[in-house]
Each structure stands twice: as C-alpha cells, then as structure tokens.
Motif scaffolding. Structure first.
Motif, PDB file in Angstrom:
ATOM      1  N   LYS A   1       0.922  -1.221   0.037  1.00 40.42           N
ATOM      2  CA  LYS A   1       0.177   0.006  -0.283  1.00 40.42           C
ATOM      3  C   LYS A   1       0.767   1.492  -0.021  1.00 40.42           C
ATOM      4  CE  LYS A   1      -0.561   1.040   4.746  1.00 40.42           C
ATOM      5  NZ  LYS A   1      -1.732   1.423   5.847  1.00 40.42           N
ATOM      6  N   GLU A   2       0.209   2.396  -0.200  1.00 42.23           N
ATOM      7  CA  GLU A   2       0.861   3.556  -0.089  1.00 42.23           C
ATOM      8  C   GLU A   2       0.838   4.104   1.358  1.00 42.23           C
ATOM      9  OE1 GLU A   2      -0.652   7.349  -1.518  1.00 42.23           O
ATOM     10  OE2 GLU A   2      -2.558   6.095  -1.981  1.00 42.23           O
ATOM     11  N   CYS A   3       2.098   4.446   1.823  1.00 40.57           N
ATOM     12  CA  CYS A   3       2.099   4.736   3.200  1.00 40.57           C
ATOM     13  C   CYS A   3       2.542   6.045   3.639  1.00 40.57           C
ATOM     14  CB  CYS A   3       3.254   3.576   3.912  1.00 40.57           C
ATOM     15  SG  CYS A   3       3.192   1.951   3.666  1.00 40.57           S
ATOM     16  N   ASN A   4       2.544   6.802   2.479  1.00 35.74           N
ATOM     17  CA  ASN A   4       3.211   8.353   2.901  1.00 35.74           C
ATOM     18  C   ASN A   4       4.737   8.254   3.594  1.00 35.74           C
ATOM     19  OD1 ASN A   4       1.131   9.605   1.653  1.00 35.74           O
ATOM     20  ND2 ASN A   4      -0.324   8.901   3.740  1.00 35.74           N
ATOM     21  N   GLN A   5       5.364   7.129   3.461  1.00 32.98           N
ATOM     22  CA  GLN A   5       6.795   7.267   3.935  1.00 32.98           C
ATOM     23  C   GLN A   5       7.355   5.822   3.398  1.00 32.98           C
ATOM     24  OE1 GLN A   5       6.864   6.198   8.041  1.00 32.98           O
ATOM     25  NE2 GLN A   5       4.948   5.029   8.180  1.00 32.98           N
ATOM     26  N   ILE A   6       8.684   6.074   3.104  1.00 27.53           N
ATOM     27  CA  ILE A   6       9.367   4.959   2.755  1.00 27.53           C
ATOM     28  C   ILE A   6       9.605   3.815   3.855  1.00 27.53           C
ATOM     29  CG2 ILE A   6      11.656   4.305   1.997  1.00 27.53           C
ATOM     30  CD1 ILE A   6      11.800   7.268   0.803  1.00 27.53           C
ATOM     31  N   ASN A   7       8.748   2.851   3.783  1.00 28.90           N
ATOM     32  CA  ASN A   7       8.840   1.722   4.958  1.00 28.90           C
ATOM     33  C   ASN A   7       8.391   0.719   4.415  1.00 28.90           C
ATOM     34  OD1 ASN A   7       9.116   1.049   7.652  1.00 28.90           O
ATOM     35  ND2 ASN A   7       7.579   2.205   8.377  1.00 28.90           N
ATOM     36  N   ALA A   8       8.457  -0.477   5.300  1.00 30.79           N
ATOM     37  CA  ALA A   8       7.772  -1.751   5.445  1.00 30.79           C
ATOM     38  C   ALA A   8       7.912  -2.220   6.784  1.00 30.79           C
ATOM     39  CB  ALA A   8       8.762  -2.783   4.617  1.00 30.79           C
ATOM     40  N   PHE A   9       6.854  -3.046   7.215  1.00 28.48           N
ATOM     41  CA  PHE A   9       6.757  -3.166   8.668  1.00 28.48           C
ATOM     42  C   PHE A   9       5.690  -4.381   8.926  1.00 28.48           C
ATOM     43  CE2 PHE A   9       3.984   0.215   7.400  1.00 28.48           C
ATOM     44  CZ  PHE A   9       2.515  -0.192   8.110  1.00 28.48           C
ATOM     45  N   TYR A  10       6.078  -4.906  10.149  1.00 29.17           N
ATOM     46  CA  TYR A  10       5.142  -6.022  10.533  1.00 29.17           C
ATOM     47  C   TYR A  10       4.498  -5.212  11.677  1.00 29.17           C
ATOM     48  CZ  TYR A  10       3.165  -9.474  13.869  1.00 29.17           C
ATOM     49  OH  TYR A  10       2.514 -10.148  14.420  1.00 29.17           O
ATOM     50  N   ASP A  11       3.108  -5.355  11.834  1.00 28.71           N
ATOM     51  CA  ASP A  11       2.292  -4.588  12.825  1.00 28.71           C
ATOM     52  C   ASP A  11       1.729  -5.383  13.740  1.00 28.71           C
ATOM     53  OD1 ASP A  11       0.555  -3.246  14.604  1.00 28.71           O
ATOM     54  OD2 ASP A  11      -0.363  -2.119  12.825  1.00 28.71           O
ATOM     55  N   PRO A  12       2.038  -5.784  15.145  1.00 27.01           N
ATOM     56  CA  PRO A  12       1.531  -6.940  15.775  1.00 27.01           C
ATOM     57  C   PRO A  12      -0.011  -6.558  16.095  1.00 27.01           C
ATOM     58  CG  PRO A  12       3.163  -5.899  17.054  1.00 27.01           C
ATOM     59  CD  PRO A  12       3.319  -5.273  15.641  1.00 27.01           C
ATOM     60  N   SER A  13      -0.382  -5.397  16.209  1.00 26.36           N
ATOM     61  CA  SER A  13      -1.759  -4.732  16.727  1.00 26.36           C
ATOM     62  C   SER A  13      -2.594  -5.441  15.674  1.00 26.36           C
ATOM     63  CB  SER A  13      -1.938  -3.289  16.883  1.00 26.36           C
ATOM     64  OG  SER A  13      -1.564  -2.449  15.637  1.00 26.36           O
ATOM     65  N   ASP A  14      -2.421  -5.517  14.427  1.00 25.73           N
ATOM     66  CA  ASP A  14      -3.376  -5.979  13.508  1.00 25.73           C
ATOM     67  C   ASP A  14      -2.696  -7.280  12.772  1.00 25.73           C
ATOM     68  OD1 ASP A  14      -1.573  -4.960  11.709  1.00 25.73           O
ATOM     69  OD2 ASP A  14      -3.383  -3.999  10.459  1.00 25.73           O
ATOM     70  N   VAL A  15      -1.799  -7.731  13.032  1.00 31.87           N
ATOM     71  CA  VAL A  15      -1.118  -9.045  12.625  1.00 31.87           C
ATOM     72  C   VAL A  15      -0.895  -8.684  11.259  1.00 31.87           C
ATOM     73  CG1 VAL A  15      -0.984 -11.346  12.847  1.00 31.87           C
ATOM     74  CG2 VAL A  15      -2.128 -10.250  14.429  1.00 31.87           C
ATOM     75  N   SER A  16      -0.017  -7.779  10.855  1.00 29.14           N
ATOM     76  CA  SER A  16      -0.147  -7.883   9.195  1.00 29.14           C
ATOM     77  C   SER A  16       1.477  -7.449   8.733  1.00 29.14           C
ATOM     78  CB  SER A  16      -0.888  -6.535   8.821  1.00 29.14           C
ATOM     79  OG  SER A  16      -0.473  -5.467   9.433  1.00 29.14           O
ATOM     80  N   VAL A  17       1.594  -7.805   7.575  1.00 30.38           N
ATOM     81  CA  VAL A  17       2.881  -7.325   7.073  1.00 30.38           C
ATOM     82  C   VAL A  17       2.732  -6.457   5.969  1.00 30.38           C
ATOM     83  CG1 VAL A  17       5.045  -8.222   5.822  1.00 30.38           C
ATOM     84  CG2 VAL A  17       4.158  -9.461   7.626  1.00 30.38           C
ATOM     85  N   THR A  18       3.258  -5.361   5.885  1.00 31.70           N
ATOM     86  CA  THR A  18       3.103  -4.091   4.847  1.00 31.70           C
ATOM     87  C   THR A  18       4.491  -4.001   4.342  1.00 31.70           C
ATOM     88  OG1 THR A  18       1.182  -3.312   6.117  1.00 31.70           O
ATOM     89  CG2 THR A  18       2.070  -2.067   4.409  1.00 31.70           C
ATOM     90  N   VAL A  19       4.373  -3.837   2.918  1.00 25.60           N
ATOM     91  CA  VAL A  19       5.556  -3.317   2.101  1.00 25.60           C
ATOM     92  C   VAL A  19       4.932  -2.140   1.337  1.00 25.60           C
ATOM     93  CG1 VAL A  19       7.199  -3.533   0.184  1.00 25.60           C
ATOM     94  CG2 VAL A  19       6.562  -5.499   1.578  1.00 25.60           C
ATOM     95  N   CYS A  20       5.417  -0.750   1.562  1.00 23.69           N
ATOM     96  CA  CYS A  20       5.123   0.113   0.999  1.00 23.69           C
ATOM     97  C   CYS A  20       5.468   0.583  -0.400  1.00 23.69           C
ATOM     98  CB  CYS A  20       5.170   1.590   1.818  1.00 23.69           C
ATOM     99  SG  CYS A  20       4.871   1.401   3.666  1.00 23.69           S
ATOM    100  N   TYR A  21       4.589   1.020  -1.109  1.00 18.11           N
ATOM    101  CA  TYR A  21       4.967   1.494  -2.597  1.00 18.11           C
ATOM    102  C   TYR A  21       6.125   2.414  -2.601  1.00 18.11           C
ATOM    103  CZ  TYR A  21       0.710  -0.904  -4.243  1.00 18.11           C
ATOM    104  OH  TYR A  21      -0.289  -1.781  -4.779  1.00 18.11           O
ATOM    105  N   GLU A  22       6.222   3.374  -1.562  1.00 16.54           N
ATOM    106  CA  GLU A  22       7.129   4.357  -1.556  1.00 16.54           C
ATOM    107  C   GLU A  22       8.555   3.527  -1.434  1.00 16.54           C
ATOM    108  OE1 GLU A  22       3.497   6.176   0.105  1.00 16.54           O
ATOM    109  OE2 GLU A  22       4.458   4.392   0.195  1.00 16.54           O
ATOM    110  N   LEU A  23       8.713   2.462  -0.556  1.00 19.67           N
ATOM    111  CA  LEU A  23       9.829   1.742  -0.536  1.00 19.67           C
ATOM    112  C   LEU A  23      10.243   1.018  -1.777  1.00 19.67           C
ATOM    113  CD1 LEU A  23      12.269   0.826   1.579  1.00 19.67           C
ATOM    114  CD2 LEU A  23      10.719  -1.240   1.693  1.00 19.67           C
ATOM    115  N   MET A  24       9.527   0.536  -2.692  1.00 25.10           N
ATOM    116  CA  MET A  24       9.868  -0.190  -3.744  1.00 25.10           C
ATOM    117  C   MET A  24      10.342   0.936  -4.584  1.00 25.10           C
ATOM    118  SD  MET A  24       6.518  -2.604  -4.388  1.00 25.10           S
ATOM    119  CE  MET A  24       5.637  -2.437  -3.114  1.00 25.10           C
ATOM    120  N   GLU A  25       9.663   2.154  -4.804  1.00 19.54           N
ATOM    121  CA  GLU A  25      10.134   3.444  -5.634  1.00 19.54           C
ATOM    122  C   GLU A  25      11.376   3.917  -5.433  1.00 19.54           C
ATOM    123  OE1 GLU A  25       8.174   7.062  -7.510  1.00 19.54           O
ATOM    124  OE2 GLU A  25       8.055   7.185  -5.437  1.00 19.54           O
ATOM    125  N   HIS A  26      11.752   4.041  -3.872  1.00 17.31           N
ATOM    126  CA  HIS A  26      12.886   4.533  -3.413  1.00 17.31           C
ATOM    127  C   HIS A  26      13.872   3.817  -3.738  1.00 17.31           C
ATOM    128  CE1 HIS A  26      15.866   6.099  -0.543  1.00 17.31           C
ATOM    129  NE2 HIS A  26      16.078   4.984  -0.088  1.00 17.31           N
TER     130      HIS A  26
END
Length: 187
Positions: A114-139
């Motif tokens: 997803k777009e995250c408005n930041q260059i990032n990827a993360f695991y979020d334990p509060s909603d048990v998800s792995v996210t890779v941001c489009y901004e990181l790929m582009e970066h």
C-alpha cells in the motif's frame, strides 16, 4: 514513458518477491510420499475451512490461521498503476497461498502492499499484518538508478532489496506468532 517503466519494474519486482515465497519445502514431498495423512493439502488464502492435522497425531500443531491478502485503495495517482497491476496479477494472493502451504499458523497474518506516505515496510502486531509500502519499492529503484545502474540492473537490485525487506518483516511476524524467544535485539 519513464514513469510507466518505473511502475512496471516495481510490479515485476513485487511479483518475483512473492513467487520466491511460494517454494514448497522438501518436507512436504517426504511427508506426502511416506504417509498421506501427514501431508497438508493446498488451501485458498481466504479459506475458512482448515486442513488441520487431527488431535490424535502427536507433535502436530493445529493450523488455525492463514496468510490473507488485503488490498487498500491508493489515494495518490502516482501508485494507481502499480496497485492495479498487483491486483490484476493476484500477487498477494499467490504469495499467501504459497506461504499457507508451507506454514502452520496460530492465527491469520495479513499481507499487503500500500501507499504509506513514507518509505517503509513493517510488521504490525496490533493488526497482525506485514506491509510493504509502494514508496519503499520506488525508493530502492531510484537509489540504484541514481547510482548509475541501468533500468534492468536497478530493477534486479530493487527486487533483491524488497525481497530481503519482505522476508525480514515476515520474520518479525513469525517470531511474534510462534512466540519465539529472542535473546537480544530482534533486529
């Protein structure tokens, strides 16, 4: 034209990243050939019916979760084409299916780009998800292009970097879900 090439390169990188996660471990083929009751059957990523080992099989954990693909609508037109291609190629669903064949989970883990408005990827334990941001790929792609790489070389380097980051974040998810002991800094 250049923006389309960047978008295409990012989508192809995500595709290769996800296909790398779909390799079946050797233990599946050993189990299925020696004892059909030990093999796990393929299951769709959003399946509510679980193919779980029975309670009378000692040492077997009950599979109570799946990797699940989630698509969040983009708000910036810059990433609309990437999002469309990810959805059309079912990249997240294919990754989830491959991971579901390989791992037993105590609960669902959501995979998303997803777009995250930041260059990032993360695991979020509060909603048990792995996210890779489009901004990181582009970066990553831009970093390698700025360093003098051709589009093809930049793409391959970007793919390797995104794959590493995705698997790193997946590692955080598995440490959390399996309650694995961490003897130092988890990073």
């Amino acid at each position: 034209m250049r923006k389309n090439l960047v978008n295409f390169s990012i989508v192809v990188g995500v595709f290769f990243l996800i296909t790398a996660c779909m390799c079946k471990p050797d233990r599946d083929s050993r189990n299925s050939s020696s004892d059909p009751s030990n093999s796990r059957q393929e299951k769709p990523s959003n399946s509510s019916t679980k193919d779980t080992p029975t309670g009378d099989q000692p040492g077997k954990k009950k599979d109570e979760g799946d990797f699940v693909a989630e698509h969040i609508d983009v708000t910036t037109s810059k990433y609309a084409e990437i999002d469309r291609q990810v959805r059309q190629e079912r990249l997240l669903e294919k990754a989830a299916d491959g991971l579901n064949r390989a791992l037993i989970l105590p609960q669902n883990i959501t995979l998303r780009t997803k777009e995250c408005n930041q260059i990032n990827a993360f695991y979020d334990p509060s909603d048990v998800s792995v996210t890779v941001c489009y901004e990181l790929m582009e970066h990553f792609f831009q970093v390698y292009k700025t360093g003098g790489s051709t589009d093809d070389v930049a793409y391959h380097k970007m793919f390797d970097a995104v794959r590493f980051v995705f698997l790193h974040e997946l590692g955080h998810a598995l440490i959390d879900q399996y309650k694995l002991p961490v003897m130092g800094n988890e990073e």
